[in-house]
Design an enzyme around this catalytic site. Structure first.
Site, short mmCIF file in Angstrom:
data_model
loop_
_atom_site.label_atom_id
_atom_site.label_comp_id
_atom_site.label_asym_id
_atom_site.label_seq_id
_atom_site.Cartn_x
_atom_site.Cartn_y
_atom_site.Cartn_z
N TRP A 162 0.80 -1.23 0.00
CA TRP A 162 0.00 0.00 0.00
C TRP A 162 0.83 1.27 0.00
O TRP A 162 0.31 2.36 -0.22
CB TRP A 162 -0.91 0.03 1.25
CG TRP A 162 -0.17 -0.32 2.50
CD1 TRP A 162 -0.10 -1.57 3.07
CD2 TRP A 162 0.65 0.53 3.30
NE1 TRP A 162 0.71 -1.54 4.19
CE2 TRP A 162 1.18 -0.26 4.35
CE3 TRP A 162 0.99 1.88 3.25
CZ2 TRP A 162 2.04 0.27 5.33
CZ3 TRP A 162 1.84 2.40 4.21
CH2 TRP A 162 2.36 1.61 5.24
N ASN A 163 2.15 1.17 0.29
CA ASN A 163 2.87 2.43 0.56
C ASN A 163 3.16 3.24 -0.71
O ASN A 163 3.19 4.46 -0.67
CB ASN A 163 4.15 2.16 1.36
CG ASN A 163 5.09 1.21 0.68
OD1 ASN A 163 4.69 0.42 -0.16
ND2 ASN A 163 6.36 1.29 1.03
N LYS A 186 -3.01 -8.64 -7.38
CA LYS A 186 -3.69 -8.59 -6.08
C LYS A 186 -3.10 -7.37 -5.36
O LYS A 186 -2.07 -7.46 -4.70
CB LYS A 186 -3.43 -9.87 -5.30
CG LYS A 186 -4.51 -10.25 -4.32
CD LYS A 186 -4.78 -9.24 -3.23
CE LYS A 186 -3.79 -9.26 -2.11
NZ LYS A 186 -3.99 -8.13 -1.16
N SER A 237 6.22 -7.15 2.87
CA SER A 237 7.09 -7.36 4.03
C SER A 237 7.89 -8.66 3.88
O SER A 237 7.50 -9.58 3.15
CB SER A 237 6.23 -7.43 5.29
OG SER A 237 5.36 -8.54 5.21
N GLU A 258 10.53 -8.29 -3.56
CA GLU A 258 11.00 -6.96 -3.16
C GLU A 258 10.49 -6.75 -1.74
O GLU A 258 9.29 -6.52 -1.54
CB GLU A 258 10.43 -5.89 -4.10
CG GLU A 258 10.82 -6.08 -5.57
CD GLU A 258 12.28 -5.74 -5.84
OE1 GLU A 258 12.93 -5.14 -4.96
OE2 GLU A 258 12.78 -6.10 -6.92
N CYS A 292 10.20 1.39 1.74
CA CYS A 292 11.19 0.33 1.95
C CYS A 292 12.59 0.92 1.90
O CYS A 292 13.50 0.43 2.56
CB CYS A 292 11.02 -0.75 0.89
SG CYS A 292 11.02 -0.10 -0.78
P1 NAD Z 1 2.49 -7.12 3.53
O1 NAD Z 1 3.53 -8.15 3.40
O2 NAD Z 1 1.64 -7.10 4.73
O3 NAD Z 1 1.48 -7.19 2.28
C1 NAD Z 1 1.93 -7.12 0.94
C2 NAD Z 1 0.90 -7.77 0.04
O4 NAD Z 1 0.87 -9.17 0.31
C3 NAD Z 1 -0.53 -7.26 0.26
O5 NAD Z 1 -1.18 -7.18 -0.98
C4 NAD Z 1 -1.13 -8.36 1.12
O6 NAD Z 1 -2.54 -8.46 1.04
C5 NAD Z 1 -0.47 -9.59 0.54
N1 NAD Z 1 -0.40 -10.76 1.44
C6 NAD Z 1 -0.46 -10.79 2.78
N2 NAD Z 1 -0.33 -12.07 3.22
C7 NAD Z 1 -0.19 -12.85 2.13
C8 NAD Z 1 0.01 -14.26 1.93
N3 NAD Z 1 0.09 -15.10 2.95
N4 NAD Z 1 0.15 -14.70 0.67
C9 NAD Z 1 0.11 -13.84 -0.38
N5 NAD Z 1 -0.09 -12.51 -0.25
C10 NAD Z 1 -0.23 -12.01 0.98
O7 NAD Z 1 3.23 -5.72 3.32
P2 NAD Z 1 2.60 -4.25 3.40
O8 NAD Z 1 2.32 -3.92 4.83
O9 NAD Z 1 1.51 -4.11 2.41
O10 NAD Z 1 3.82 -3.37 2.87
C11 NAD Z 1 4.83 -2.92 3.70
C12 NAD Z 1 6.08 -3.77 3.57
O11 NAD Z 1 6.45 -3.86 2.21
C13 NAD Z 1 7.27 -3.20 4.29
O12 NAD Z 1 7.98 -4.23 4.91
C14 NAD Z 1 8.11 -2.61 3.17
O13 NAD Z 1 9.47 -2.48 3.45
C15 NAD Z 1 7.84 -3.57 2.08
N6 NAD Z 1 8.08 -2.93 0.78
C16 NAD Z 1 9.13 -3.33 0.03
C17 NAD Z 1 9.42 -2.69 -1.16
C18 NAD Z 1 10.58 -3.06 -2.04
O14 NAD Z 1 10.58 -2.70 -3.21
N7 NAD Z 1 11.59 -3.75 -1.53
C19 NAD Z 1 8.59 -1.66 -1.59
C20 NAD Z 1 7.53 -1.29 -0.79
C21 NAD Z 1 7.27 -1.94 0.39
#
Ligand code: NAD
Length: 520
Positions: A162-163, A186, A237, A258, A292
């Site tokens: 979402w960020n 998704k 994450s 990522e 991130c």
């Molecule tokens: P999150 O891991 O909670 O969710 C990410 C996505 O995964 C969402 O769409 C969520 O619904 C989905 N999801 C959740 N559980 C799942 C499962 N078991 N199987 C498949 N999909 C699932 O992360 P968030 O809170 O949305 O985002 C923040 C995190 O993302 C932070 O840790 C941040 O550092 C990281 N991030 C990384 C990058 C990068 O490019 N490296 C960029 C942006 C954010």
């Protein structure tokens, strides 16, 4: 260009009209509420896709992939460049939607759009060349002809956070589509409308509806998607990434991850302290720290430590925290209650262990329920949670170190390895230091901006991920190669051994030739 989304505008009704062709199976009783973090108001609902809807979407995408991949790369890239132009014309609408879902400032939303626009031009120009059939050296020149062709994986599943709801989706989606894949997305349940808007516009410019589809929901929907697709592009994450990678590995489908970061900045004795301070503030507080690539820890050598604290305090006074539109605001709202709670608990832990607060440290209920002041903390150390775990909030902890070697040691003392920054006037020494850092990206006298350079592959190491986006790698991860060798000796008699007398003779000579003329 400015059509403004009022707090109530993105309704479920509007959403239904932009859902994929046959949304009926996906519309369940459960509706996910979407909230504007600045006001706390619910701005719409999104119907959750169930397992049958996910399966059906991937099936449609698989069928659509045959015709989509039969079109030329140039044709696909041109269509997506047209889409990016249309987005650019209507960027005010998109900025509104991004801001309503995330609470970020206007410049942050604009930068998401600009970066995707650059990537659209970048791949539109290069992809036709990179993806065309490539001639390679054969075993025996003239007798054999060798070629490599690049084939799309099939259906790519994109699971996004979402960020940066626009940037992190379309940065991956564009190369996936240009390479000839179809996609099922998704998006985060927190920010579904940005994805709907962007994909809706793709359909408007002529990308077939089944070539790019969206399924909505929480983790379970994402998990279901992994069961069906041919490549998983996951951004989110580290904890979720581990689960996603495990399942993709069990299915033996390729993936890119990522993931989270804990990016360090190393400030050396000869750094320009005003540039360093402003860059640290920008990169620590961009998107209220919910990036991130945020600077989440700074190691400052002892001779300039106090002077840098003074410069940080000076420049921090100029930061404008606001939920209003316009380009002057620097820091917006946090997006979720979870981030606010983590920020507060990391701060409390650090203060209890001896950190010194220089600025901030309070919520701003006068601005909205999730605003938090940009907070700078001096005298931090690695016993504190905020030096170990991703905070994802507006905290900038500083650690005093004896020298550059200690800074490198502490910077590498983390499971994460996304990006880092080095601040020094000695660019050569800074580049040498960069090579000692265990991470995917390093900025010198800058932070966070690599992702805006389409030609630079970006991504993490270890707990920060696997794979790259942008650059050559960012496109080629969406294809697999197939090598084809043609034997041109059409009049050869049948032979049951690899070594008939002629082949044997040629192979022996070839070995000598290749030993001394390896370019052959
Ligand atoms: P999150 O891991 O909670 O969710 C990410 C996505 O995964 C969402 O769409 C969520 O619904 C989905 N999801 C959740 N559980 C799942 C499962 N078991 N199987 C498949 N999909 C699932 O992360 P968030 O809170 O949305 O985002 C923040 C995190 O993302 C932070 O840790 C941040 O550092 C990281 N991030 C990384 C990058 C990068 O490019 N490296 C960029 C942006 C954010």
């Amino acid at each position: 260009m400015s059509k403004s989304y009022g707090d109530e505008l993105p309704t479920q009704e509007m959403t239904q009209t932009t859902l994929p062709a046959d949304p009926a199976p996906s519309v369940k009783a459960s509706q996910i509420p979407v909230t504007n973090p600045v006001t706390g108001a619910v701005i719409g609902h999104m119907p959750e896709s169930d397992a049958a809807a996910v399966t059906a979407a991937v099936e449609r995408a698989r069928q659509a992939q045959v015709a989509w991949s039969a079109r030329s790369v140039r044709d696909r890239a041109k269509l997506l460049r047209t889409w990016a132009d249309r987005v650019w014309e209507r960027r005010a609408d998109l900025i509104d939607i991004i801001r309503h879902e995330t609470g970020k400032v206007e410049t942050g939303a604009l930068l998401e759009i600009l970066s995707v626009d650059h990537v659209a031009s970048y791949y539109a120009h290069r992809a036709p060349r990179w993806l065309r059939l490539q001639a390679r050296k054969a075993i025996i020149p003239l007798l054999h002809r060798a070629q490599v062709i690049y084939k799309p994986h099939g259906v790519v599943g994109l699971i996004t956070p979402w960020n940066y709801p626009y940037l992190l989706l379309f940065l991956d989606l564009l190369p996936a589509l240009i390479a000839g894949n179809t996609a099922v997305i998704k998006p985060s349940e927190v920010t579904p409308f940005t994805a709907e808007w962007g994909v809706g516009l793709m359909h408007e410019v002529g990308v077939p509806a089944d070539v790019v589809q969206i399924v909505h929901g929480r983790g379970a929907t994402g998990a279901e998607l992994i069961e069906h697709v041919d490549f998983v592009a996951f951004t989110g994450s580290t904890a979720t990434g581990r689960k996603v990678a495990q399942r993709a590995a069990e299915r033996l489908v390729p993936y890119s991850m990522e993931l989270g970061g804990k990016d360090p900045a190393l400030v050396l004795a000869d750094a320009n302290l005003d540039i360093t301070a402003s860059e640290l503030l920008r990169a620590a507080f961009e998107n209220a720290g919910q990036a991130c690539l945020s600077i989440e820890r700074a190691y400052v050598v002892e001779p300039v430590y106090d002077a840098l604290l003074e410069r940080l305090r000076h420049h921090a006074q100029k930061l404008i925290v606001s939920g209003k539109g316009g380009m002057e605001a620097h820091v917006g709202s946090l997006t979720n209650q979870r981030e606010l709670q983590r920020t507060e608990s990391h701060l409390a832990d650090a203060l209890a262990k001896g950190a010194r607060k220089l600025t901030g440290g309070h919520t701003r209920p006068d601005l909205g329920p999730l605003f938090y002041e940009p907070t700078i903390l001096a005298d931090c150390d690695h016993s504190m949670l905020l030096m170990q775990e991703e905070t994802f909030g507006p905290l900038l902890p500083l650690v005093k170190v004896a020298d550059a070697d200690e800074a490198v040691r502490l910077a590498n003392d983390s499971d994460y390895g996304l990006s880092a920054s080095v601040f020094s006037r000695d660019l050569r020494a800074a580049r040498q230091l960069a090579a000692r850092l265990n991470c995917g990206d390093v900025h010198i006298n800058r932070a966070q901006i690599n992702i805006g350079a389409p030609d630079l592959p970006t991504g993490g190491q270890r707990a920060s991920g696997i794979g790259r986006r942008n650059g050559y790698q960012g496109l080629m991860k969406y294809v697999s190669s197939q090598s084809i060798m043609t034997d041109s000796r059409i009049l050869q008699p049948p032979s049951l051994t690899l070594f008939d007398p002629l082949s044997y003779w040629a192979t022996m000579r070839l070995r000598v030739l290749r030993r001394w003329l390896p370019f052959l």
